[in-house]
Design an enzyme around this catalytic site. Structure first.
Site, PDB file in Angstrom:
ATOM      1  N   SER A 105       1.061  -1.071   0.265  1.00 51.97           N
ATOM      2  CA  SER A 105       0.365  -0.036   0.265  1.00 51.97           C
ATOM      3  C   SER A 105       1.014   0.905   0.281  1.00 51.97           C
ATOM      4  CB  SER A 105      -0.760   0.165   1.145  1.00 51.97           C
ATOM      5  OG  SER A 105      -1.912  -0.996   0.466  1.00 51.97           O
ATOM      6  N   LYS A 108      -0.030   3.833  -2.727  1.00 50.15           N
ATOM      7  CA  LYS A 108      -0.982   4.917  -2.433  1.00 50.15           C
ATOM      8  C   LYS A 108      -0.288   6.214  -2.805  1.00 50.15           C
ATOM      9  CE  LYS A 108      -4.899   1.864  -0.264  1.00 50.15           C
ATOM     10  NZ  LYS A 108      -4.201   1.231  -0.120  1.00 50.15           N
ATOM     11  N   SER A 164      -5.899   3.551   4.868  1.00 52.16           N
ATOM     12  CA  SER A 164      -5.326   2.878   4.007  1.00 52.16           C
ATOM     13  C   SER A 164      -6.383   1.741   3.039  1.00 52.16           C
ATOM     14  CB  SER A 164      -4.284   1.719   4.009  1.00 52.16           C
ATOM     15  OG  SER A 164      -3.152   1.120   3.383  1.00 52.16           O
ATOM     16  N   LYS A 280       3.174   6.470   4.809  1.00 56.24           N
ATOM     17  CA  LYS A 280       2.316   5.592   4.676  1.00 56.24           C
ATOM     18  C   LYS A 280       2.586   3.803   4.855  1.00 56.24           C
ATOM     19  CE  LYS A 280      -1.207   4.527   2.597  1.00 56.24           C
ATOM     20  NZ  LYS A 280      -1.321   3.220   3.325  1.00 56.24           N
TER      21      LYS A 280
END
Length: 329
Positions: A105, A108, A164, A280
């Site tokens: 992820s 992203k 997320s 993140k």
């Protein structure tokens, strides 16, 4: 450590001179059409106008071409890692930063960057499609969006970067790109544009695919570019986000999306004087535990730390803490 060395600089200048001679001469007063052809500082190529100059591609970047250990850090459980001082452009630590790995992820970051670059209005309303919330994998992270829900892109970005949410990533892609396929193409174009040439995306969420990969260094480039948007940093700072929107039948919906980042939530501490600004996370069985994180020291200097392919979440945060322990020395 700055990795623009004299040999490389001399080679670039020689090649540039030969190219100019081959063309029958060149004008040093004219701006180059492609800044990638002059990405080394101190080359001295002037743009148009008396005081103009070409914006060099790598002028404001940390440049890493090899493993570096200017500090003592433990990344034994990680496949690749880096720790960069964004203010001095110093490479404090670099391990396998150009090795292609699965990003999970952390993908992203690019999804958010493309949305922030391409969306005309972050407050534009978008309706959740059935396709966007349909997953063949079980246990994926979601904002629990339902078909027909109506949210703004701004709200979806919070879902994307806090909890997320894979469903939010898909909805953003459909709204901004017109389709997920078109949005993924925008992601790959943006990667090339910022120099992240060792990356390739096949989806906006980071779910595993063998053709979906990046590198630690490419993630640094994406993160650096995304940080130019104030909205990106503000969202990363959020410990949670309360969203109010409308369901398909017109009834109001309120959801709270907590951050998946243990630094942001305060569950993992940082040394005195150090601030965990935001970051993140990313986790899949293939990518293992990953994190891209921004820190600040007591003097206000900014650092980006990235770890990919760590064996577990506990080890991930411990190894990132080993970077921070050097800031007060």
């Amino acid at each position: 450590m700055r990795c623009i060395n004299k040999i490389a600089r001399r080679s670039l200048i020689s090649i540039s001179l030969c190219f100019c001679v081959f063309l029958g001469g060149c004008s040093w007063g004219a701006a180059l059409e492609d800044p990638f052809t002059a990405d080394h500082p101190e080359l001295g190529v002037l743009g148009q106008g008396e005081d103009a100059s070409i914006p060099y591609f790598a002028e404001d970047l940390c440049v890493a071409n090899e493993d570096v250990a200017a500090i003592e850090a433990d990344t034994s459980e990680a496949l690749a890692a880096c720790f960069f001082n964004l203010d001095s452009k110093e490479i404090l630590y670099a391990k396998n930063v150009h090795q292609r790995l699965y990003p999970a992820s952390t993908t992203k970051i690019m999804t958010a960057l493309v949305a922030l670059e391409q969306a005309e209005d972050l407050e534009a309303q978008t309706t959740v499609s059935k396709e966007a919330i349909t997953f063949t994998e079980s246990g994926v992270s979601k904002a629990d969006l339902k078909e027909g829900d109506v949210l703004t892109i701004h709200q979806l970005l919070y879902a994307l970067l806090t909890v997320s949410a894979n469903d939010a990533a898909n909805v953003i892609a459909e709204q901004v790109g017109g389709s997920m396929e078109a949005f993924v193409e925008l992601m790959n174009v943006q990667a090339q544009k910022i120099g992240a040439t060792n990356s390739h995306f096949v989806n906006p969420n980071g779910l595993h695919n063998e053709e979906h990969y990046t590198t630690v260094y490419d993630l640094y480039l994406m993160f650096q570019e995304a940080m130019k948007h104030e909205e990106f940093i503000e969202i990363l700072k959020a410990t949670s986000y309360e969203a109010s929107y409308v369901a398909a039948d017109g009834t109001p919906v309120t959801k709270t999306w907590p951050s998946s980042n243990l630094f942001t939530k305060g569950d993992v501490t940082v040394p005195e004087g150090v601030t965990a600004v935001g970051g993140k996370t990313g986790t899949t069985s293939a990518a293992k535990s990953c994190l891209v994180q921004l820190f600040e020291d007591a003097e206000g200097n900014s650092y980006v730390a990235i770890i990919l392919g760590c064996e577990g979440r506990t080890q991930l945060y411990e190894e990132m803490q080993s970077f921070l322990s050097t800031l007060n020395n």
